[in-house]
Design a protein around this motif. Structure first.
Motif, PDB file in Angstrom:
ATOM      1  N   ARG A   5       0.809  -1.216   0.000  1.00 51.02           N
ATOM      2  CA  ARG A   5       0.000   0.000   0.000  1.00 51.02           C
ATOM      3  C   ARG A   5       0.845   1.271   0.000  1.00 51.02           C
ATOM      4  O   ARG A   5       0.312   2.362   0.128  1.00 51.02           O
ATOM      5  CB  ARG A   5      -0.920  -0.005   1.221  1.00 51.02           C
ATOM      6  CG  ARG A   5      -1.975  -1.082   1.158  1.00 51.02           C
ATOM      7  CD  ARG A   5      -2.944  -1.002   2.325  1.00 51.02           C
ATOM      8  NE  ARG A   5      -2.361  -1.527   3.546  1.00 51.02           N
ATOM      9  CZ  ARG A   5      -2.218  -0.830   4.652  1.00 51.02           C
ATOM     10  NH1 ARG A   5      -2.551   0.436   4.698  1.00 51.02           N
ATOM     11  NH2 ARG A   5      -1.699  -1.376   5.734  1.00 51.02           N
ATOM     12  N   THR A  10       0.193   0.150  -8.517  1.00 51.87           N
ATOM     13  CA  THR A  10      -0.486  -1.074  -8.111  1.00 51.87           C
ATOM     14  C   THR A  10      -0.374  -2.128  -9.198  1.00 51.87           C
ATOM     15  O   THR A  10      -0.336  -1.819 -10.383  1.00 51.87           O
ATOM     16  CB  THR A  10      -1.969  -0.803  -7.826  1.00 51.87           C
ATOM     17  OG1 THR A  10      -2.550  -0.200  -8.979  1.00 51.87           O
ATOM     18  CG2 THR A  10      -2.125   0.118  -6.637  1.00 51.87           C
ATOM     19  N   ASP A 221      -4.742   5.391  -1.964  1.00 50.85           N
ATOM     20  CA  ASP A 221      -4.872   4.274  -1.045  1.00 50.85           C
ATOM     21  C   ASP A 221      -6.233   4.364  -0.354  1.00 50.85           C
ATOM     22  O   ASP A 221      -6.531   5.342   0.315  1.00 50.85           O
ATOM     23  CB  ASP A 221      -3.739   4.350  -0.019  1.00 50.85           C
ATOM     24  CG  ASP A 221      -3.752   3.221   0.990  1.00 50.85           C
ATOM     25  OD1 ASP A 221      -4.665   2.370   0.925  1.00 50.85           O
ATOM     26  OD2 ASP A 221      -2.851   3.191   1.844  1.00 50.85           O
ATOM     27  N   TYR A 234      -4.412  -4.702   0.454  1.00 54.37           N
ATOM     28  CA  TYR A 234      -4.338  -3.374  -0.153  1.00 54.37           C
ATOM     29  C   TYR A 234      -5.534  -3.199  -1.086  1.00 54.37           C
ATOM     30  O   TYR A 234      -6.100  -4.160  -1.613  1.00 54.37           O
ATOM     31  CB  TYR A 234      -3.034  -3.176  -0.943  1.00 54.37           C
ATOM     32  CG  TYR A 234      -2.988  -3.929  -2.263  1.00 54.37           C
ATOM     33  CD1 TYR A 234      -3.438  -3.341  -3.445  1.00 54.37           C
ATOM     34  CD2 TYR A 234      -2.495  -5.231  -2.321  1.00 54.37           C
ATOM     35  CE1 TYR A 234      -3.403  -4.027  -4.650  1.00 54.37           C
ATOM     36  CE2 TYR A 234      -2.452  -5.922  -3.517  1.00 54.37           C
ATOM     37  CZ  TYR A 234      -2.912  -5.317  -4.681  1.00 54.37           C
ATOM     38  OH  TYR A 234      -2.895  -6.010  -5.873  1.00 54.37           O
ATOM     39  N   PHE A 236      -6.726   0.147  -3.855  1.00 52.20           N
ATOM     40  CA  PHE A 236      -6.585   1.512  -4.344  1.00 52.20           C
ATOM     41  C   PHE A 236      -7.840   1.907  -5.109  1.00 52.20           C
ATOM     42  O   PHE A 236      -8.492   1.071  -5.734  1.00 52.20           O
ATOM     43  CB  PHE A 236      -5.378   1.636  -5.274  1.00 52.20           C
ATOM     44  CG  PHE A 236      -4.066   1.691  -4.549  1.00 52.20           C
ATOM     45  CD1 PHE A 236      -3.449   2.900  -4.276  1.00 52.20           C
ATOM     46  CD2 PHE A 236      -3.435   0.529  -4.129  1.00 52.20           C
ATOM     47  CE1 PHE A 236      -2.247   2.960  -3.599  1.00 52.20           C
ATOM     48  CE2 PHE A 236      -2.233   0.563  -3.447  1.00 52.20           C
ATOM     49  CZ  PHE A 236      -1.637   1.776  -3.185  1.00 52.20           C
TER      50      PHE A 236
END
Length: 245
Positions: A5, A10, A221, A234, A236
């Motif tokens: 993260r 990503t 994030d 994680y 996004f």
């Protein structure tokens, strides 16, 4: 160790088939509203829309703004208060009624003759109209075309097998000079079945790229503790701008 993260770079999963058979019925969505299981609702509005509002509006006034799968999004009130005309579609009548109640707006309701069982709820000021029906039936209501579309929690909620039909409807609702904001989520789809469903960059280009110029404006994030229950570490949120080519 590296925290996934800590970077906006990503990982993209090129296999868009991972979640292709995942289905959530309209009844299941309605049940979420009845049980108040709506963590997707943001009482303070969406930060990425606030941050990029000038890009979205582009100096224009009196725009027609469309909210697909609108829920009780507070941003609908924002745009109405700025002098724009807002139209939304939502399967949950409860969600629509809660919007008007929580925003302290009086409203009327009427049946939509073109769609059996469907209704439209209109604010007394007539600048907010919310259609309670299946998104895929909406074209039968002849709601016209729009200058702006705010797609947050819609593309990521549509069953993956229905995305092409959804994208075709969205594009049919755009008028010349449109701006379309799409907010999607990026996470490891092998660990969570959705919704919200994972929509990679390649899928966005496939769905909208033949008609639209596509720009990724932002990536933030969005991880919260509740996401640990999804089995992911994680997530996004990515904001895209679509404009006509």
């Amino acid at each position: 160790m590296n925290d996934p993260r800590t970077s906006l770079e990503t990982k993209e999963y090129p296999d868009t088939e991972i979640q292709k058979n995942q289905v959530l019925s309209l009844e299941e969505w309605q049940e979420k509203w009845v049980n108040h299981n709506i963590p997707f609702h943001q009482e303070e509005g969406h930060q990425l829309l606030k941050k990029h509002l000038d890009t979205f509006l582009n100096g224009r006034s009196k725009l027609r703004v469309f909210f697909p799968l609108c829920g009780k999004a507070v941003e609908m009130r924002w745009f109405a208060d700025l002098g724009h005309s807002v139209v939304g579609v939502e399967i949950s009548e409860l969600g629509i009624r809660e919007f008007f109640t929580e925003q302290n707006l009086s409203y009327s309701e009427e049946l939509i003759t073109q769609i059996p069982g469907a209704k439209v709820f209109k604010s007394s000021s007539e600048n907010i109209s919310l259609y309670c029906c299946n998104m895929f039936d909406l074209p039968r209501a002849n709601i016209g075309q729009f200058d702006r579309i705010w797609d947050r929690g819609a593309l990521v909620a549509v069953n993956p097998a229905d995305r092409q039909c959804y994208a075709d409807i969205m594009l049919s609702l755009t008028r010349k000079g449109f701006r379309y904001f799409a907010c999607v989520v990026s996470y490891d789809p092998t660990k969570h079945p959705g919704p919200p469903f994972y929509v990679p960059d390649a899928e966005i280009k496939r769905l909208f790229g033949t008609v639209c110029s596509i720009h990724c404006l932002d990536s933030v994030d969005a991880f919260e503790e509740r996401h640990r229950n999804w089995g992911i570490d994680y997530i996004f949120e990515k904001l895209y701008l679509f404009t006509e080519k």
